[in-house]
Design a protein around this motif. Structure first.
Motif, short mmCIF file in Angstrom:
data_model
loop_
_atom_site.label_atom_id
_atom_site.label_comp_id
_atom_site.label_asym_id
_atom_site.label_seq_id
_atom_site.Cartn_x
_atom_site.Cartn_y
_atom_site.Cartn_z
N ARG A 112 114.30 32.07 86.60
CA ARG A 112 115.13 30.99 86.09
C ARG A 112 115.71 30.17 87.24
N PHE A 113 115.91 28.88 86.94
CA PHE A 113 116.47 27.98 87.96
C PHE A 113 117.89 28.41 88.31
N SER A 114 118.29 28.05 89.52
CA SER A 114 119.66 28.36 89.93
C SER A 114 120.31 27.08 90.45
N LEU A 115 121.52 27.21 90.95
CA LEU A 115 122.26 26.02 91.39
C LEU A 115 121.54 25.30 92.54
N MET A 146 119.15 22.95 91.28
CA MET A 146 119.86 21.77 90.76
C MET A 146 120.17 20.82 91.91
N LEU A 147 120.74 21.40 92.95
CA LEU A 147 121.16 20.55 94.08
C LEU A 147 119.95 19.85 94.70
N MET A 169 131.19 15.72 93.42
CA MET A 169 131.41 17.04 94.00
C MET A 169 130.72 18.02 93.07
N VAL A 170 129.84 18.84 93.61
CA VAL A 170 129.16 19.84 92.78
C VAL A 170 129.76 21.21 93.10
N ILE A 171 130.23 21.86 92.08
CA ILE A 171 130.79 23.20 92.27
C ILE A 171 130.15 24.13 91.25
N PHE A 182 112.37 18.96 83.54
CA PHE A 182 113.66 19.43 83.06
C PHE A 182 114.79 18.97 83.99
N PHE A 183 114.55 19.05 85.28
CA PHE A 183 115.59 18.63 86.23
C PHE A 183 115.90 17.14 86.06
#
Lengths: 216, 749
Positions: B88-91, B94-95, B138-140, B307-308
């Motif tokens: 599965r994708f993770s953060l 995403m970044l 800001m990505v958290i 998807f992204f």
């Protein structure tokens, strides 16, 4: 005690013949007794990283409808149970059972040391610290290189927020074993440390080495 | 041949993924497909290209069919397994795929204050009329790390959440939106400073009024850990993610009363996952999220680039939506929202600046407050006739009018006049004193009686207090009606003698006279001893807990609790008086489902905050016991964390004084939110408080904790609480605290 007084072979022979400690379990107070172990049962002492898991349940004592479950404080085998007391009302301090505890190498060494060293006992229930001079000597030369003689200020007794110096009044020697921790309360009469005359030190070390080498 | 080899490898990955989801390869014709694949692998170079392509094509077709079949019947536990899959994708994905550029803040990879939580400054690109415009965010979020042990599977340590808060503040300073990504099975439950629960509470408290748009999207939302970075203005969720009050394993262990170290039966696990309503669909239905981002079949994996792209669009759209809602230009706003809803392409949409003016920030916070206030309102029951509802509304309106007049109009005028008078009299007295001093001194000297002393003035706030009356005699605990003795748990350590129960629960107020250990007492004791007699006026007493998820068997448990206590939920809210000070009290008590917090308790608490706000009274949260969030209410329970914290924040910001007192056992969600966010927290001696109990800590960290880990004294050492109170001095200490913390502003600043 002189060097020739100590018969090491006799001491070691005794431990070899019966390498167990027999701990008597006595009632803390009066109450109706119900034993939960039988002769020959294996019991374990408290366990867990913080010794927070209680040991095997030994007996229950009920007084004023307050049931107390007494657990084993040591591991071993139940050597004897007073089955005649089962279900009866017992007095405080009654011998209920005996646990035969197999001694470990460390325990045998400690036991022997307690016999051959001269103990220095706590004069009061208080917290004890080595005196500043003694502590700095110990830090500098190591514990077994510092000798003390009568009249030396050896300890600071911290009681009721007052620090009182304690002067040594036993036979001269070196501090071989320390039984107290700084800042932890020690009951009156408990040994604080064991003193060994300087000339007997090699002998004591020899016996420790022998126990360590010979015991499995 | 290379492309065929790749296709075969992909097919193998798909088969093993299906096996992962179904927890074994025995499902449907998966074994046959596996055999087929093995055959193709073994004889890869023996077949011609065409033959191989045909065979692989057939295999892929069968796999696609199987995947669609699997997707149709996905159980909640299978969704949990999808989320936990290493594919599965993770953060990080995403970044790298959703944002153009990013810089990680507060550490990199394992050289990090907490690698389980990633904060990054990132830019997201949008096309506006053939032009690319970059916008800063800001990505958290949590980084699971897919096998990197140092990430702890996305379980954030307390200092990781502190890092999150630090960068939320940075975003606030810079005025850029925050995108939260929740990928956590739960917070790492250690109490080391700043403390898991404490930090989550601080994060929630800060997020309640953060002056920037926040979008939260959840893939794996494990209870408190998820809430620490999940209080979005818009809450999204991936279609194959889960958001839950507790891990299905944890719930199964509680429900099935499974002993530590024993494996939870599979059926029970599946049942619990089903009952907890953890899927995106369930959460959308219950209103705990706003929208679902659709994932491809069986959930997105690390290489699903389409998807992204969708995620990127959704994040831009959600941020636009939050920003546009706050805009004063209504026509523009309406048009934009219409375009958004119609799903117009980027090119057709206008550029929306994400910077907000002051009035827009005000609206942003107002909408956020309203959003959380309305959450989980279907999770409780209130029997109120139309007349009673009208009467209540009328009463509230009148109270609002009366207290506004009394405190806002009259008192502020009164204060101003008083201040002027004080200034004038101060100046005047100095002047008069200078003139009259010689005469007064001479008079005093002549009239002084031998041995007399000048009386000291009584220090205090306002008028000198009347003689304090103790009400200790009026109520004796029912526990005292037993003729027996009990032993103090500290007997071995301190040599405490056995205590006779009538003495212990009567005269000694449940306190060991030797070591001061506090035995638990029922909540009624506190109600009788803490407050002036007849000063208690309960409100919202008809608000009742229900079984909103229709959790099997829970109705019976609720009924039993109602029968036992004669109350409809675990919280009692009332007006009361302590030594002449009027306060509002919210009390969680142990007899009703161990003081757990669900939708009814949360709603009652929020209303208590509102009443305290209207009446300008200090608010006391007395926690007789709380076992955390009620798991039977699923995320409707979890949502009480942000909802109640929001209410506390609004109450404190409007000028109120909020004090929390813990007693007996206080754990989990409530401590990590509306209780833990109080600036003034105290504990009754011998109480225990913390985030997670010893068993959960052992299960999560693999480490045992000392027996006194959760004791009030340890909490004091860690800085969680401000003091430990003796039960017998509770009343006096509470009054003292009200006077010290409240002072001249006791009834609002």
């Amino acid at each position: 005690m002189q060097e020739h007084d100590i018969d090491f072979d006799a001491i070691l022979g005794r431990y070899r013949a019966d390498p167990f400690a027999y701990r008597k379990v006595r009632t803390a107070h009066t109450g109706r007794l119900r034993c939960k172990v039988r002769e020959g049962d294996e019991v374990v002492g408290p366990s867990g990283k913080f010794r927070h898991i209680p040991g095997t349940l030994l007996y229950e004592l009920e007084r004023e409808r307050n049931l107390k479950r007494i657990t084993s404080f040591i591991n071993g085998q139940v050597a004897m149970v007073r089955s005649d007391l089962e279900g009866s009302f017992v007095e405080a301090g009654e011998h209920v059972l005996t646990i035969r505890h197999p001694l470990k190498k460390r325990e045998i060494v400690e036991d022997i040391l307690r016999q051959v060293l001269t103990p220095y006992t706590a004069p009061e229930r208080a917290k004890y610290f080595f005196s500043l001079d003694l502590q700095s000597s110990i830090d500098k030369y190591g514990q077994r290189s510092v000798s003390i003689k009568p009249g030396d200020e050896i300890l600071t007794m911290s009681l009721m927020k007052r620090d009182t110096p304690v002067y040594y009044d036993g036979e001269p020697g070196i501090i071989h074993s320390v039984y107290f921790k700084p800042g932890v309360s020690v009951d009156q009469g408990e040994p604080l440390f064991g003193i060994c005359p300087k000339d007997r030190l090699p002998l004591i070390e020899k016996i420790i080495t022998r126990v360590k080498a010979e015991w499995e | 041949m290379e492309d065929l080899r790749k296709r075969l490898l992909k097919a193998e990955e798909r088969i093993s993924y299906l096996g992962w989801i179904k927890e074994g390869s025995e499902w449907a014709n998966l074994p046959a497909l596996q055999e087929k694949l093995q055959g193709l692998r073994d004889a890869f170079y023996e077949h011609s290209h065409e033959h191989l392509a045909e065979k692989i094509g057939a295999l892929e077709e069968s796999l696609t069919f199987l995947e669609s079949r699997c997707e149709e019947s996905l159980s909640p536990m299978e969704r949990v397994r999808i989320v936990r899959s290493p594919l599965r994708f993770s953060l990080k994905d995403m970044l790298e795929n959703v944002y153009e550029e990013y810089t990680e803040l507060g550490g990199e990879e394992d050289a990090n204050i907490d690698p389980a939580l990633v904060a990054a400054r990132a830019s997201i690109a949008r096309r506006v009329k053939n032009k690319v415009v970059m916008q800063q965010v800001m990505v958290i979020g949590h980084e699971k790390g897919q096998g990197e042990e140092y990430r702890q599977g996305g379980s954030t340590k307390p200092w990781g959440n502190e890092k999150a808060l630090r960068y939320m503040r940075v975003a606030e300073t810079e005025g850029i939106p925050i995108h939260f990504y929740v990928f956590t099975p739960g917070a790492f439950p250690v109490e080391d400073y700043p403390g898991a629960g404490q930090q989550i509470a601080r994060n929630l408290y800060a997020m309640a009024k953060l002056r920037v748009p926040m979008i939260a999207v959840t893939s794996e939302g494990g209870s408190g850990g998820a809430e620490a970075v999940g209080m979005g203005d818009i809450r999204l969720m991936f279609s194959h993610g889960y958001y839950s009050v507790i891990s299905p394993e944890g719930a199964a262990a509680i429900e099935g009363k499974i002993r530590e170290g024993v494996k939870v039966p599979k059926d029970l696990l599946e049942n619990c996952a089903e009952r907890l309503a953890i899927t995106a669909g369930d959460n959308l239905r219950h209103g705990t999220i706003d929208r679902v981002i659709q994932e491809p079949l069986l959930g997105a994996r690390r290489d699903d680039f389409a998807f992204f792209r969708r995620v990127k669009d959704e994040m831009i759209r959600a941020t636009d939506e939050v920003v546009l809602k706050t805009k004063s230009l209504r026509a523009f706003r309406a048009y934009e929202l219409k375009m958004e809803k119609a799903g117009a392409d980027d090119d057709l949409r206008g550029y929306v600046s994400w910077e907000l003016a002051d009035d827009e920030i005000g609206r942003l916070i107002l909408y956020r407050s309203r959003k959380y206030r309305q959450m989980a309102i279907q999770g409780y029951r209130e029997h109120l006739s139309t007349g009673a509802a009208m009467y209540r509304r009328l009463g509230r309106g009148l109270a609002k009018f009366y207290y506004t007049l009394r405190y806002d109009v009259l008192k502020s005028r009164h204060k101003q006049v008083k201040k002027v008078m004080e200034d004038v009299s101060g100046e005047g007295s100095v002047l008069i004193k200078q003139v009259s001093a010689p005469f007064t001194a001479a008079y005093d000297f002549i009239t002084r009686k031998p041995g007399s002393r000048v009386a000291r003035s009584s220090a205090g706030w306002g008028s000198s207090s009347p003689e304090q009356i103790e009400y200790g005699e009026i109520y004796t605990s029912s526990l005292a009606n037993e003729d027996r003795t009990v032993s103090c748990p500290n007997a071995d350590k301190h040599g405490c003698k056995d205590l006779w129960v009538p003495d212990l629960y009567g005269e000694f107020c449940g306190v060991c006279e030797n070591c001061g250990h506090h035995f638990p007492l029922e909540y009624q004791w506190y109600m009788k001893h803490l407050f002036e007699p007849d000063s208690i006026r309960e409100f919202n007493a008809d608000l009742a807990s229900i079984n909103p998820l229709s959790f099997p068997g829970f109705d019976k448990k609720l009924e039993a609790a109602r029968k036992k206590t004669g109350r409809p939920c675990a919280m009692i809210t009332f007006d009361a008086r302590v030594m002449g000070v009027d306060i509002v009290v919210a009390m969680l008590y142990s007899d009703f489902r161990n003081g757990t917090v669900g939708a009814a308790e949360g709603e009652k608490f929020v209303r208590a905050c509102e009443i305290a706000r209207i009446k300008r009274r200090p608010l006391l949260s007395y926690v007789h016991t709380t076992g955390g969030i009620r798991i039977h209410e699923g995320t409707l329970g979890v949502i009480q964390m942000p909802k109640c914290t929001m209410a506390v924040r609004e109450y404190i910001d409007s000028g109120g004084l909020y004090i929390v007192v813990y007693d007996n056992n206080s754990y989990a969600g409530p401590v990590a939110s509306f209780l833990g966010c109080s600036p003034y927290q105290f504990a009754i001696r011998s109480s225990r408080l913390g985030f997670a109990g010893p068993r959960v800590i052992r299960d999560t960290t693999g480490e045992d904790v000392p027996p006194d880990y959760h004791s009030a004294r340890s909490a004091l050492k860690r800085g969680h609480i401000q003091g430990i109170w003796d039960r017998r001095d509770f009343r006096r200490n509470l009054h003292k605290s009200l006077m010290t913390m409240g002072g001249g502003n006791l009834y609002y600043r």
